[in-house]
Design a protein around this motif. Structure first.
Motif: not given
Lengths: 95, 95, 95, 95, 95, 95, 95
Positions: E72-74, E84
């Motif tokens: 995921g992406t912070e 996400i």
């Protein structure tokens, strides 16, 4: 001796424009190599769709074409240097 | 002993043109290796379409073919050196 | 103890031809490794088509096959060294 | 606490055969690692076909399986070390 | 402010188990990182099949899940640090 | 001058949150870059399914979105710096 | 002389905006290269769906387009420097 390319391959004879750069000096005008010019000698019957049907070739024997300078495999047929490549290596047809 | 290639594989016997370059000197005329010549000994039943049906092989036993010099896996069957490769490694059929 | 490979995997027992090169010297006659010989012990039920149907396996228990020398994963079942590999690693069937 | 793997994942408990090599010396008999043994604790509902339908899992809770030694992600559930992996990492089922 | 992930993405809030390893020492018990724990905050409408239909998400807001530690992406939404990621990064649901 | 992105591409205007980090110091709080914020200016007509039909875009002009900080290609249209990216680079829509 | 691109290729003439950067200094304002501007001269008949049907081209001769600065292959036709590229290299159409 005839040669029948398999699937979506074509047999191509290079034409002169390109031959000159072979014996001459290589003067790179730009970072990108120009494509080479050639004539279609023979074509395969075409690739197959997922459904297994043949997709007609988009080029035919006699077509004058451009292709990537480094495309294809060299082959000697009846003493003549020709190229076997995939139709997808052909950039377009001159008319 | 017979050997039945699986799927879209073929069993190929190299022919002479290529043999000579093996024992002789390697004189690279150009950066690109020429393809090798061979004869189809046996073929598989063909790959399968997404739908699961077989796609007929485009070559058959006895066909004289060209293939990439480094294509295939060497195999010794009844003391003879042969090659197993995929039909897609075959560039075309001589006729 | 029985072992049932999943999907399109097969369980293979190597046969002698190959065993000899194991304890002996490795004398590479050519750059290309020869494939190994084996016998199919058990097969999975087959891979699935996009539509979800099973594709029948092309080999069956008892078949004598050739496969790439480095194919498969070694496994010890009931003290015997066997190999689990995918059907696509099988080059062909001897008959 | 229960854990439900998603899609075609399975939750696996390693079994003893493997545990011994963990605390002991690593004596590589051959270049190839043997697969590990485990028991399926829980499975997902299966991957989906292109058409969107579920493909039934080929393993079920309680199955004794072999899987690649380095397959899966370690997870601690209720203090117990388990592995989550994809069904495709399972080599076969012992019966 | 609400946030609606697109396609098969989910918005996840990490939960405590993982937070401790952030400020503390990293003591790798084994070569393999354990997955992280989180709660689903919001989900997209799902990926699309080849036919263009939506595939229902297998997780929903409120689900407690495990996911790969580095997935995921912070993103900061209303001052809160969230992640996400794709549904395929979710290993399973705790129940 | 209007600009119509092709296929599943979108034209995006970055918004302020991100602009500040451009002229200021780069203080990496964590190893992972936060995504950037933007507004959709125009969208293409959508990608095509295998069957050749269009898939409707999931975002529309005016949507406030998050996207990967390094996504897209910068383009100057009417003196304004904008970004062209694929819809798949959009992480989600704020509402 | 006319030139007919094959499949989903297009023939593009670069336009001025880009020409200036060629003879001038290269002053990288940012890490990302801006796309180049051009005019479509000719298009192929389109790529084929899995089913074998043609997909209509989304651009036509005369369209003013943006494309990645390094996209395409340079070709000289009737003494003019043009570019052959795939439609997917076209970012969008100006209107």
């Amino acid at each position: 001796m005839a040669f029948k390319p398999l699937h979506d391959r074509v047999l191509v004879r290079r034409v002169e424009g390109d031959e000159k750069t072979k014996g001459g000096l290589i003067i790179p005008e730009s970072a990108k190599e120009k494509p080479a010019e050639g004539e279609i000698i023979a074509t395969g019957d075409g690739a197959r769709k997922d459904s297994g049907e043949l997709i007609d070739m988009a080029v035919k024997a006699g077509d004058r074409v451009l292709f990537g300078k480094w495309s294809g495999t060299e082959v000697t047929i009846d003493g003549e240097e020709l190229l076997i490549m995939k139709e997808s290596d052909i950039l377009g047809v001159m008319a």
